[in-house]
Scaffold this active site. Sequence first.
Site, PDB file in Angstrom:
ATOM      1  N   GLU A  61      -3.032  10.331 -30.150  1.00  0.00           N
ATOM      2  CA  GLU A  61      -2.901  10.500 -31.594  1.00  0.00           C
ATOM      3  C   GLU A  61      -3.980  11.404 -32.161  1.00  0.00           C
ATOM      4  O   GLU A  61      -3.737  12.173 -33.098  1.00  0.00           O
ATOM      5  CB  GLU A  61      -2.927   9.130 -32.285  1.00  0.00           C
ATOM      6  CG  GLU A  61      -1.673   8.301 -32.110  1.00  0.00           C
ATOM      7  CD  GLU A  61      -1.538   7.705 -30.714  1.00  0.00           C
ATOM      8  OE1 GLU A  61      -0.410   7.325 -30.334  1.00  0.00           O
ATOM      9  OE2 GLU A  61      -2.569   7.611 -30.009  1.00  0.00           O
ATOM     10  N   HIS A 130       2.485  -3.451 -33.073  1.00  0.00           N
ATOM     11  CA  HIS A 130       3.692  -2.779 -33.544  1.00  0.00           C
ATOM     12  C   HIS A 130       4.173  -3.337 -34.887  1.00  0.00           C
ATOM     13  O   HIS A 130       5.348  -3.201 -35.217  1.00  0.00           O
ATOM     14  CB  HIS A 130       4.807  -2.912 -32.503  1.00  0.00           C
ATOM     15  CG  HIS A 130       4.465  -2.319 -31.170  1.00  0.00           C
ATOM     16  ND1 HIS A 130       3.784  -3.023 -30.213  1.00  0.00           N
ATOM     17  CD2 HIS A 130       4.686  -1.086 -30.653  1.00  0.00           C
ATOM     18  CE1 HIS A 130       3.601  -2.256 -29.145  1.00  0.00           C
ATOM     19  NE2 HIS A 130       4.133  -1.073 -29.395  1.00  0.00           N
TER      20      HIS A 130
END
Length: 327
Positions: A61, A130
């Site tokens: 990321e 998540h």
Amino acid sequence: MSREVTYLEAIREALFEEMRRDPKVFVLGEDVGPYGGAFGVTQGLYEEFGEMRVVDTPISESAIVGISIGAALRGYRPVAEMQFADFIACAFDQIVNQAATLRFRYGGRASVPIVIRAPGGGNVGGGLYHSQNPEAWFVHRPGLKVVAPSTAYDAKGLLKAAIRDDNPVIYFEHKYLYRRARGAVPEGDDIVPLGVAATRREGRDATLVTYGAMVTPSLDAADRLSKEGVETEVIDLRTLLPWDKDTIFRSLEKTNRVLIVHEDVRTLGIGAELSAVIMEERFDHLDAPVLRVTYPDTHPPFSHVLERANLPNVDTITDALRKLAAY
């Protein structure tokens, strides 16, 4: 002319239209190419625009956002996908110390027109990594803009506005809404301006401020309480930074009561800031304390049963509105 589309399809439409409109717009992220993204949002983009504008990246990321910043400084408009909003923490330095500060550091001579798409939120049994709602981390940072659409119409219109904005924008899209939220989305170039809230329901007795996936249970709670004679005005923030103070204040001056609902945890969530500003600037209009309904200060469990117990819902929101109205 409008068509009925899902929240996910609306995001995809915005990407197609902006990439066709402006050759400087490109998409990058993990599995966004031939695979079409973890949730299918980028399906079809690779086939139309090719590997130079739909770029599969390593699982990094920090690299994804770093590449985006560099490309933006060279005149491009990258749309970076975080596969899950939870992993945006890996790019935290790039976002808050680089993207957010560059315009300031260059005295306005440089801009960083990047969009970071971050699928967040719970109610999907995703567990710790998540299901998070990390929006408050970024609302705290000057130089960023933060949006969180609740409808298909806004999902498209806000993303188009974000791509065209010359500032870095964090675009929180809620996973639970991808295929559950549907609505009429006009064909053509409908833009939802950043920084403007939407009044989803008119009311005279209380103001409820919310955003994202909490809009629907908030509206359901308002409808339920209406049967008891209490009419609640429901405001969907849409943009979390900058947030629409004027719309909230106008509603408060009519209702004199405010409830804030969000899925993020309670401590230092968006509700804390809104509550503080309302108290500082409109205290004389309050007939009751500002109340909050939020996720508790804990991590998301894998268990659907436990997760549902943690999430704000119609019952907890209705109880809070009832308490507020009776104060």
